[in-house]
Design a protein around this motif. Structure first.
Motif, mmCIF file in Angstrom:
data_model
loop_
_atom_site.group_PDB
_atom_site.id
_atom_site.type_symbol
_atom_site.label_atom_id
_atom_site.label_comp_id
_atom_site.label_asym_id
_atom_site.label_seq_id
_atom_site.Cartn_x
_atom_site.Cartn_y
_atom_site.Cartn_z
ATOM 1 N N THR A 58 64.557 78.812 101.574
ATOM 2 C CA THR A 58 63.764 77.683 102.053
ATOM 3 C C THR A 58 62.326 78.037 102.434
ATOM 4 O O THR A 58 61.453 77.166 102.416
ATOM 5 C CB THR A 58 64.439 77.043 103.282
ATOM 6 O OG1 THR A 58 64.604 78.035 104.297
ATOM 7 C CG2 THR A 58 65.818 76.482 102.910
ATOM 8 N N LYS A 59 62.057 79.280 102.806
ATOM 9 C CA LYS A 59 60.710 79.664 103.217
ATOM 10 C C LYS A 59 59.818 79.890 101.999
ATOM 11 O O LYS A 59 60.273 80.355 100.959
ATOM 12 C CB LYS A 59 60.760 80.924 104.076
ATOM 13 C CG LYS A 59 61.485 80.723 105.392
ATOM 14 C CD LYS A 59 61.492 82.005 106.213
ATOM 15 C CE LYS A 59 62.218 81.811 107.536
ATOM 16 N NZ LYS A 59 62.254 83.066 108.335
ATOM 17 N N ARG A 60 58.537 79.577 102.160
ATOM 18 C CA ARG A 60 57.625 79.587 101.018
ATOM 19 C C ARG A 60 57.582 80.938 100.303
ATOM 20 O O ARG A 60 57.681 80.987 99.073
ATOM 21 C CB ARG A 60 56.213 79.190 101.457
ATOM 22 C CG ARG A 60 55.289 78.925 100.278
ATOM 23 C CD ARG A 60 53.885 78.549 100.700
ATOM 24 N NE ARG A 60 53.154 78.011 99.573
ATOM 25 C CZ ARG A 60 52.612 78.735 98.607
ATOM 26 N NH1 ARG A 60 52.725 80.059 98.625
ATOM 27 N NH2 ARG A 60 51.962 78.157 97.614
ATOM 28 N N GLN A 61 57.424 82.038 101.029
ATOM 29 C CA GLN A 61 57.330 83.341 100.378
ATOM 30 C C GLN A 61 58.648 83.718 99.710
ATOM 31 O O GLN A 61 58.658 84.300 98.617
ATOM 32 C CB GLN A 61 56.934 84.426 101.373
ATOM 33 C CG GLN A 61 56.638 85.775 100.716
ATOM 34 C CD GLN A 61 55.550 85.674 99.647
ATOM 35 O OE1 GLN A 61 54.450 85.185 99.915
ATOM 36 N NE2 GLN A 61 55.848 86.117 98.432
ATOM 37 N N ASP A 62 59.759 83.377 100.342
ATOM 38 C CA ASP A 62 61.066 83.640 99.729
ATOM 39 C C ASP A 62 61.196 82.873 98.419
ATOM 40 O O ASP A 62 61.704 83.400 97.428
ATOM 41 C CB ASP A 62 62.193 83.239 100.678
ATOM 42 C CG ASP A 62 62.251 84.113 101.921
ATOM 43 O OD1 ASP A 62 61.709 85.226 101.893
ATOM 44 O OD2 ASP A 62 62.841 83.660 102.924
ATOM 45 N N ILE A 63 60.738 81.630 98.423
ATOM 46 C CA ILE A 63 60.807 80.806 97.210
ATOM 47 C C ILE A 63 59.942 81.410 96.112
ATOM 48 O O ILE A 63 60.357 81.502 94.949
ATOM 49 C CB ILE A 63 60.392 79.354 97.509
ATOM 50 C CG1 ILE A 63 61.412 78.682 98.417
ATOM 51 C CG2 ILE A 63 60.231 78.561 96.214
ATOM 52 C CD1 ILE A 63 60.984 77.320 98.932
ATOM 53 N N CYS A 64 58.719 81.833 96.458
ATOM 54 C CA CYS A 64 57.839 82.466 95.462
ATOM 55 C C CYS A 64 58.516 83.679 94.820
ATOM 56 O O CYS A 64 58.508 83.830 93.598
ATOM 57 C CB CYS A 64 56.534 82.893 96.130
ATOM 58 S SG CYS A 64 55.410 81.562 96.553
ATOM 59 N N GLU A 129 56.396 74.389 96.694
ATOM 60 C CA GLU A 129 56.607 73.105 97.356
ATOM 61 C C GLU A 129 57.511 72.167 96.560
ATOM 62 O O GLU A 129 58.077 71.228 97.111
ATOM 63 C CB GLU A 129 55.250 72.425 97.609
ATOM 64 C CG GLU A 129 54.379 73.129 98.632
ATOM 65 C CD GLU A 129 53.727 74.406 98.097
ATOM 66 O OE1 GLU A 129 53.274 75.228 98.917
ATOM 67 O OE2 GLU A 129 53.682 74.566 96.852
ATOM 68 N N ARG A 130 57.657 72.435 95.265
ATOM 69 C CA ARG A 130 58.493 71.574 94.403
ATOM 70 C C ARG A 130 59.839 72.222 94.080
ATOM 71 O O ARG A 130 60.598 71.693 93.273
ATOM 72 C CB ARG A 130 57.748 71.272 93.095
ATOM 73 C CG ARG A 130 56.423 70.557 93.267
ATOM 74 C CD ARG A 130 56.595 69.144 93.805
ATOM 75 N NE ARG A 130 57.375 68.332 92.901
ATOM 76 C CZ ARG A 130 56.859 67.651 91.875
ATOM 77 N NH1 ARG A 130 55.562 67.705 91.612
ATOM 78 N NH2 ARG A 130 57.645 66.905 91.114
ATOM 79 N N TYR A 131 60.112 73.355 94.696
ATOM 80 C CA TYR A 131 61.371 74.048 94.416
ATOM 81 C C TYR A 131 62.563 73.188 94.823
ATOM 82 O O TYR A 131 62.603 72.616 95.912
ATOM 83 C CB TYR A 131 61.422 75.376 95.167
ATOM 84 C CG TYR A 131 62.758 76.085 95.065
ATOM 85 C CD1 TYR A 131 63.132 76.737 93.893
ATOM 86 C CD2 TYR A 131 63.650 76.093 96.138
ATOM 87 C CE1 TYR A 131 64.360 77.387 93.799
ATOM 88 C CE2 TYR A 131 64.875 76.746 96.053
ATOM 89 C CZ TYR A 131 65.223 77.389 94.882
ATOM 90 O OH TYR A 131 66.438 78.022 94.785
ATOM 91 N N ASP A 132 63.540 73.109 93.929
ATOM 92 C CA ASP A 132 64.745 72.317 94.173
ATOM 93 C C ASP A 132 65.945 73.142 93.706
ATOM 94 O O ASP A 132 66.149 73.341 92.509
ATOM 95 C CB ASP A 132 64.661 70.991 93.406
ATOM 96 C CG ASP A 132 65.812 70.049 93.720
ATOM 97 O OD1 ASP A 132 66.845 70.501 94.263
ATOM 98 O OD2 ASP A 132 65.697 68.843 93.407
ATOM 99 N N ALA A 133 66.728 73.607 94.667
ATOM 100 C CA ALA A 133 67.877 74.451 94.332
ATOM 101 C C ALA A 133 68.873 73.728 93.443
ATOM 102 O O ALA A 133 69.536 74.358 92.615
ATOM 103 C CB ALA A 133 68.563 74.911 95.618
ATOM 104 N N SER A 134 68.981 72.426 93.587
ATOM 105 C CA SER A 134 69.947 71.683 92.772
ATOM 106 C C SER A 134 69.567 71.717 91.296
ATOM 107 O O SER A 134 70.443 71.689 90.425
ATOM 108 C CB SER A 134 70.059 70.238 93.256
ATOM 109 O OG SER A 134 68.860 69.526 93.044
ATOM 110 N N VAL A 135 68.277 71.795 90.998
ATOM 111 C CA VAL A 135 67.834 71.911 89.602
ATOM 112 C C VAL A 135 68.234 73.277 89.054
ATOM 113 O O VAL A 135 68.762 73.383 87.940
ATOM 114 C CB VAL A 135 66.312 71.705 89.495
ATOM 115 C CG1 VAL A 135 65.832 71.987 88.068
ATOM 116 C CG2 VAL A 135 65.927 70.294 89.907
#
Length: 252
Positions: A58-64, A129-135
């Protein structure tokens, strides 16, 4: 790992390697099939690792970092299959003298390639910001069944080359040439990722892949540093020892 802490050997199961029941020194086809089985299991560990951790990031750097891991894994798998289609399989067929002997395997690539490419594009171009785990999980659920079936089927196909009469050294030559070609990929991405997707404890212990002395130290201290954030999601350390997936949901 326990059921409380799911690990990268599921939900899509790993493949039994030929070396569990066969002597890989007896025939080049067995050796090649065995090496490919280890590579395929590394691919499955990567797929499972992405799937199991996607929803908890969920955190921005983790997502990147996770998006980079997704893109790196998908690019590696796509490159592997392109190399098979353009060089490896045609080379094997020339050596054994049977046209289209591995054609079924090429056809199977098409059953999962669209979902694989979508996953690759998602990892490359999605902003955090547009990351979606369900996708991500949805694409993997579409990709995984035919992908896993293909990886298993290909091992059987490679083993089926054994009974024919041909130059075994020439067959190994094709394999080694393709290994060298695969080795031209980004050194800051592929070695750190692949070493962390192998499991040297699998099936009682193994030494795949065969590495020169100090290679793991070079990868850990030099090559892995550039994208070190992405390698947090790998199921094993650089030395191939299993470790807990940091974002896998307990009880999942």
């Amino acid at each position: 790992m326990t059921r409380r802490h799911p690990w990268a050997d599921g939900p899509w199961p790993l493949i039994e390697t030929p070396s569990k029941t066969k002597d890989v020194t007896k025939h080049p086809a067995i050796y090649i099939a065995n090496e490919m089985a280890f590579a395929h299991n590394s691919m499955l560990r990567g797929l499972n690792s992405i799937y199991l951790q996607a929803a908890q990031i969920t955190k921005r750097q983790d997502i990147c970092d996770f998006l980079f891991f997704i893109a790196s894994w998908a690019s590696w798998v796509s490159h592997h299959h392109t190399l098979e289609e353009e060089k490896m399989f045609p080379g094997y067929e020339r050596v054994i003298g049977i046209h289209n002997f591995l054609g079924d395997n090429v056809g199977q690539h098409q059953t999962f390639e669209p979902a694989l490419q979508q996953l690759l594009q998602y990892g490359r171009y999605t902003v955090p910001e547009r990351y979606d785990a369900s996708v991500v999980r949805g694409l993997i659920e579409e990709l995984a069944p035919p992908f896993r079936e293909h990886l298993s089927h290909e091992i059987d196909s490679l083993l089926s080359m054994e009974p024919y009469e041909y130059d075994g050294e020439a067959l190994l030559g094709v394999f080694r040439e393709c290994e060298a070609e695969a080795g031209k990929q980004d050194k800051h991405v592929i070695p750190p990722m692949v070493l962390g997707l192998r499991d040297v404890t699998f099936e009682g212990g193994n030494k795949w892949p065969c590495l020169p002395p100090l290679a793991e130290w070079l990868v850990f201290y030099v090559l892995a540093r550039k994208h070190s954030g992405a390698w947090r999601f790998l199921p094993c350390c650089t030395w191939g020892k299993p470790r807990r997936l940091p974002f896998a949901k307990a009880g999942g």
